[in-house]
Scaffold this motif. Structure first.
Motif, PDB file in Angstrom:
ATOM      1  N   CYS A 261      60.132  62.732  35.710  1.00  0.00           N
ATOM      2  CA  CYS A 261      60.711  63.851  34.977  1.00  0.00           C
ATOM      3  C   CYS A 261      62.203  63.913  35.284  1.00  0.00           C
ATOM      4  O   CYS A 261      62.598  64.013  36.445  1.00  0.00           O
ATOM      5  CB  CYS A 261      60.031  65.156  35.396  1.00  0.00           C
ATOM      6  N   CYS A 264      63.583  67.627  36.575  1.00  0.00           N
ATOM      7  CA  CYS A 264      63.477  68.035  37.982  1.00  0.00           C
ATOM      8  C   CYS A 264      63.561  66.840  38.928  1.00  0.00           C
ATOM      9  O   CYS A 264      63.388  67.001  40.129  1.00  0.00           O
ATOM     10  CB  CYS A 264      62.160  68.766  38.204  1.00  0.00           C
ATOM     11  N   GLY A 268      58.891  68.402  40.251  1.00  0.00           N
ATOM     12  CA  GLY A 268      57.913  69.287  39.606  1.00  0.00           C
ATOM     13  C   GLY A 268      58.603  70.476  38.982  1.00  0.00           C
ATOM     14  O   GLY A 268      59.352  71.188  39.658  1.00  0.00           O
ATOM     15  N   CYS A 269      58.367  70.671  37.677  1.00  0.00           N
ATOM     16  CA  CYS A 269      58.957  71.820  36.988  1.00  0.00           C
ATOM     17  C   CYS A 269      58.040  72.204  35.831  1.00  0.00           C
ATOM     18  O   CYS A 269      56.983  71.624  35.648  1.00  0.00           O
ATOM     19  CB  CYS A 269      60.370  71.496  36.490  1.00  0.00           C
ATOM     20  N   CYS A 272      57.349  69.346  33.148  1.00  0.00           N
ATOM     21  CA  CYS A 272      56.410  68.279  33.520  1.00  0.00           C
ATOM     22  C   CYS A 272      55.117  68.866  34.093  1.00  0.00           C
ATOM     23  O   CYS A 272      54.348  68.142  34.719  1.00  0.00           O
ATOM     24  CB  CYS A 272      57.053  67.319  34.499  1.00  0.00           C
TER      25      CYS A 272
END
Ligand SMILES: [Zn+2]
Lengths: 337, 800
Positions: A261, A264, A268-269, A272
């Motif tokens: 992604c 981020c 992790g965001c 995604c």
């Protein structure tokens, strides 16, 4: 007597040239003294009337006069030319330039062109097929049995029992294979339709690029190599990726390709879904059942296929947060690309 | 599908692995974990607390000021719940706690002027249910200060797994555990069945008959007598709650538990409500109504597979039971159904009824015909444990035609050939056996694999190769560094449209992409539209017959955004039906690619160097002609002009190739525009790009630049207003000598001095010869002749 006239002209010229403050006035001076009928030029006519003895002396004087006048005239001219452009003819260079109409191709077209360019450089041809398809090409020949839950993977707009709006560009695979013998190396871009609610994340139509390679020695490793090369050219060479098992009825084994992604950087965001990965395409080795439908010998030939959505890739690449913007045709949006 | 990690651990030892290890490996072997809820993480700060006192908030009627003991100290907390009372044990969120619902953090705050040091929680705030009627009141024996992860058993990890439609075997905890056993190469433990059966024989109490053996290949049933229907024990309620199921009663909960444990859907009937204590499986002969156990009346189509008793329907096979035979508080004797139904039959019914259940979801993907007996026995065992009662001896098992295991041979060389790298034989054997496949007849080159019936997806060698590839990991497949490209001719079927896009955008147009789905009236404006059988809405019920509707909608949207000047284009497919007959073949429809150009508003804005200028018909014509010139079709296409209106345009012109229409456009009529709420002029031209693509363009040839001077002559004549430019031009070209090479209109105007209904047109004539210098005399002669001919022909006069 001529001496007097020479002096008089000389003085008059000095006065005029000192008073000259524009190129226009200078041109008047040139006409008065140096042109064909100018007073200096005319003096040379008088030379004919002079005696043999006086001629050389007078000639010398006249030449001196002409040289002096010409020299002063030229230096004045140079001076005025310099100052006039600077001061008299004032030009405002800061005014806006005249408008040139630009125009542009849609951002989705630009993305598609970039993708096509990359695959064409790898030896792929480009084929097209109809958007209004038959059930046979869209599902049956792609190994989606009737009454199979795999059909639920793609919400379909039907025209009637036999015809529908294609839900993917994969039917073009069948059409291309029907029309030729291996080797086949082609991409097949086009519009597809899904009966999905229209919101920021999904739309009822979008564009896909399908890819297909069939030959005698095709491997999953080559599929990976080709798609990794594509992704690095498209997204940048530092990209991280992974291939994850998945399911498509027309490929076996099947995979989805994820890339880190880039919103981020894999931490992790929301985009995604906290996985750190973004899915960019589906792919796999052509299922032998598909070869049966196009009369290819599945023992002799092996193939790979892949497909990706242009909208999704473009949303991700440009950080656009609403897929509907692609279809509004708001010029404030279109002009940005 | 929700999977509980604690539940999984019942079948496989995972204690040495981190959650991340498990999640990553599952995802990377084909069971994609889409979401993870780690309760230890989610509930880490919440503790049990005791409410010591409750008093009214001085400034707010609905709020209370509570004294709460957290095991160490007493804190003042404001609470809005109506049920808060002294002495209660509650879930307390101290300052700093993140509340799962809404993801907000508890801070020290003054609420209406009174300090609050935490929050007493309701179930919805903890995402335990949707209940927000009051705070959660806990068992009074719990000790204040205890973390709720311990006190409430909130110590599980729940995975949301996206199971692809080819993997019915993975739709259960045992199924997921089986994949994990292959991934981590460790043993899978299936629950052992220890049944204490009574002397009463099941087949003497009840009977089963299958009338539709095609759609119901197997029906197993177990009978349990004298049960007591009651609430399930905590462990069972907890198991179900973790995966989002509401506990109902001990018997129903056991059937749900086994569905999620083994993937086999079960149904429990109240045996005493089954007429004749008989099960008959058959399809309906006509449409009829049936009330399912959710009290809804369902209209069953003909040929719906039903479970019946001696007299009536009691369940929709594989989908949902009936209200008339469901387990109720007074149920004593039960019959447990464990059957295998034909996947496409279940799918058809589920689609027709628009009813999808956990049960139908599994049957339509393919359940395991071999597991029915085991699942029924497991259910009988659990029910007798939880509900008392005695299990009748034996099983009723109707299985007329056994579904055999498939045998597939696998060549090791083929694995290497397809994947592009070699996997050791030992590894292949290990993967396949861990997945539950039996290996037979091994030799150096191949092996015979016997596939269990829970893997209906594995039918061919290639399916085995996929299993090997995914469990061994796609990451292990190499990435080739180079490819071979054959030298055959490459095709690009999109080259023409790509070229067109480049040309049109270089003129200053912006490319649109409009939705090809339109309303009936929009699509009907320009043709005979094709309708969708299942449209989302009336606005999107037809396929566009031209690009006009989409284009005008985009004009409207831009006007709404305050943008008034636009040059837009689109390339897209348009669709028409050729007749009103049923669409039965591709011959009944036409699909072609069009190009639309749209001009509206100002061509030039008022600027410091020029005045404003609006787009008009001639702007459109200019772009259209420049385009045909750019694609080298200008000499091949002919124009036809129509000064009176048609359905779309006030006036328009067409482009034609060999008398076939390839483009049309002009000024869009006001009444058409008003349908789109457009209140300014719009000029549109639409080409049939598919037709243009088929025309072979003029071959470009080099023409040597002229070496001899041109002679130019101008004239201006006064004509009647009705005289058309093109007629004059054509007349001049027809009458002039061969030396006249070009006729150009350079001025046109009307005013009163010319006389009424008169106009002046001024032309430039260009004379030259490629091989010599012309004399003034010969040009003068031709020019004078032309002026007099034009004057005569058109009754024109030289301008004074
Ligand atoms: Zn992210």
């Amino acid at each position: 007597m001529l001496d007097e006239i020479i002096n008089q002209i000389q003085n008059e010229f000095e006065k005029d040239i000192n008073e000259a403050d524009s190129l226009k006035k200078l041109e008047e001076i040139r006409i008065k003294y140096l042109a064909r009928n100018g007073s200096v030029t005319l003096l040379f006519d008088k030379l004919k009337e002079t005696s043999k003895e006086e001629k050389p002396i007078l000639g010398k004087k006249l030449n001196e006069l002409r040289n002096s006048v010409t020299e002063k005239f030229n230096s004045k001219k140079e001076e005025l030319e310099k100052s006039e452009t600077a001061s008299k003819e004032f030009i405002d260079l800061t005014l806006p330039g005249k408008t040139v109409k630009l125009g542009s191709k849609h951002i989705l077209t630009q993305t598609l062109e970039e993708i096509k360019q990359i695959f064409k450089s790898m030896g792929f041809s480009v084929f097209e097929g109809p958007e209004l398809e038959s059930d046979y090409y869209n599902f049956e020949a792609l190994n989606f049995p009737a009454d199979h839950p795999a059909r639920d993977m793609q919400d379909t707009f039907f025209i009637n029992e036999k015809f529908l709006l294609r839900t993917h560009t994969s039917p073009v695979q069948i059409r291309v294979m029907e029309s030729m013998q291996p080797p086949v190396r082609a991409i097949m871009p086009g519009r597809v339709y899904r009966n999905e609610a229209i919101n920021a994340r999904s739309y009822c139509t979008f564009q896909q690029v399908e890819g297909l390679y069939v030959d005698t020695d095709v491997t999953f490793a080559e599929l990976k190599g080709t798609l990794v090369s594509f992704a690095k050219q498209f997204y940048g060479s530092s990209l991280k990726y992974r291939f994850r098992p998945s399911f498509f009825p027309f490929t076996e084994p099947s995979a989805e390709m994820d890339i880190t992604c880039f919103i981020c950087n894999g931490k992790g965001c929301r985009i995604c879904k906290n996985s750190g990965w973004l899915e960019i395409l589906g792919c796999g080795m052509v299922d032998p059942n598909v070869f049966k439908y196009v009369n290819y010998d599945s023992e002799k030939y092996i193939g790979y296929a892949f497909g990706m959505g242009i909208e999704r890739i473009t949303l991700l690449k440009y950080g656009i947060n609403d897929i509907r913007l692609f279809f509004e045709n708001d010029l404030r949006f279109l002009k940005q690309f | 599908m929700k999977i509980s990690l604690n539940w999984l651990k019942q079948y496989i030892d995972l204690n040495d692995l981190t959650t991340k290890d498990i999640v990553d490996k599952l995802t990377m072997s084909g069971l994609e974990v889409e979401d993870i809820v780690d309760e230890n993480e989610l509930y880490k700060n919440f503790i049990v607390a005791e409410v010591k006192s409750v008093s009214k908030h001085p400034n707010a009627d609905k709020l209370s000021v509570c004294e709460v003991f957290d095991g160490k100290e007493t804190l003042q907390v404001i609470c809005g719940a109506p049920n808060v009372a002294p002495g209660q044990k509650v879930v307390f969120a101290p300052i700093g706690t993140l509340i799962p619902n809404g993801n907000f953090q508890i801070k020290k705050a003054k609420i209406r002027g009174v300090e609050s040091n935490g929050m007493i929680c309701a179930e919805d705030e903890l995402l335990l249910s949707e209940d927000h009627s009051g705070i959660m009141v806990l068992n009074s024996t719990l000790q204040a200060g205890k973390p709720i992860t311990e006190a409430l058993n909130l110590n599980d990890v729940i995975f949301e797994i996206a199971v692809t439609p080819n993997r019915p075997d993975a739709l259960s905890h045992v199924g997921v555990a089986r994949d994990l056993s292959a991934i981590f190469n460790r043993d899978l433990h299936l629950p052992e069945i220890v049944l204490k059966e009574s002397k009463i024989k099941a087949n003497e109490i009840a009977s089963v008959e299958i009338k539709d053996q095609k759609n119901c290949p197997r029906y197993s049933a177990k009978v349990v007598l004298n049960v007591q229907i009651k609430e399930s024990p905590e462990w069972l309620k907890n198991r179900l709650a973790k995966i989002g199921l509401r506990p109902i009663n001990n018997v129903v909960d056991v059937t749900n538990f086994i569905l999620h444990e083994l993937g086999q859907p079960l149904h429990a009937f109240d045996l005493d409500l089954l007429e004749g204590k008989k099960i008959i499986v058959k399809s309906t002969e006509q449409e009829k109504e049936f009330v399912t156990l959710d009290s809804k009346v369902r209209k069953l189509p003909q040929n719906t597979l039903m479970i019946c008793d001696a007299k009536r329907e009691v369940a929709i096979a594989g989908i949902m039971g009936g209200e008339n035979s469901e387990i109720n508080p007074s149920t004593k004797n039960i019959l447990i159904e464990s059957a295998y139904f034909n996947p496409s039959s279940i799918r058809r019914t589920s689609k027709a009824l628009q009813l999808s259940t956990d049960s139908s979801y599994r049957f339509e993907r393919g359940a395991d015909p071999s597991i029915t007996k085991y699942a029924a026995e497991r259910a009988a065992q659990l029910i007798s444990e939880l509900a008392g009662g005695e299990v009748a001896e034996g099983i009723i098992d109707v299985y007329p035609k056994i579904i055999e295991r498939k045998e597939i041979s696998l060549r090791y060389s083929r694995v290497t050939k397809i994947l592009g790298y070699e996997i050791s034989k030992e590894k292949i054997h290990q993967i396949l056996s861990r997945l539950g496949l039996a290996l037979k007849d091994l030799d150096d080159n191949s092996l015979l694999v016997s596939v269990p019936t829970f893997r209906p997806d594995i039918e061919r060698e290639i399916d085995l190769i996929e299993e090997i590839a995914r469990i061994n990991g796609y990451d292990n497949i190499p990435v080739v560094p180079k490819i071979n490209i054959t030298l055959e001719k490459k095709v690009d079927q999109q080259k023409f449209e790509d070229d067109v896009r480049n040309i049109i955008s270089s003129f200053g147009f912006y490319e649109m992409i409009n939705n090809p789905l339109e309303s009936e009236w929009e699509a009907g404006l320009t043709g005979n539209p094709i309708f969708l059988a299942n449209p989302q809405s009336a606005e999107m019920s037809c396929l566009r017959t031209s690009l006009l509707g989409g284009g005008l909608n985009s004009v409207k949207r831009n006007l709404n955004y305050g943008i008034r000047n636009m040059m837009l284009f689109e390339i897209g497919n348009v669709f028409e039906r050729k007749s009103d007959l049923l669409i039965n073949s591709f011959d009944d429809i036409s699909e072609k690619q069009n190009l639309i150009l749209i001009l509206s508003g100002k061509e030039e804005e008022k600027t410091w160097y020029s005045d404003e200028k609006y787009f008009d018909f001639y702007s459109l014509k200019g772009y259209v002609n420049s385009f045909t010139q750019k694609i080298s079709l200008d000499n091949l296409l002919t124009d036809l002009y129509y000064s009176s209106e048609n359905e779309i345009y006030s006036y328009y012109f067409t482009k034609n190739f060999n008398n076939q229409l390839v483009g049309v456009g002009g000024k869009v009529k006001k009444d058409v525009l008003s349908k789109f709420d457009i209140n300014q002029d719009v000029f549109v031209f639409e080409f049939d790009l598919s037709a243009l693509k088929k025309i072979t363009p003029d071959v470009k040839k080099y023409i040597e630049p002229l070496k001899f001077p041109k002679i130019i002559r101008d004239f201006a004549l006064i004509f009647d207003r009705s005289v058309q430019y093109l007629d004059v031009k054509n007349f001049i070209l027809e009458r002039a000598s061969k030396l006249l090479k070009k006729v150009e209109l350079f001025d046109i105007f009307e005013n009163e001095t010319l006389g009424s209904n008169k106009k002046s047109m001024a032309f430039t004539l260009e004379y030259f010869d490629e091989s010599r210098t012309l004399t003034e005399d010969e040009v003068e002669k031709d020019f004078n002749y032309l002026i007099s001919e034009i004057s005569k022909k058109f009754n024109a006069k030289l301008r004074g």
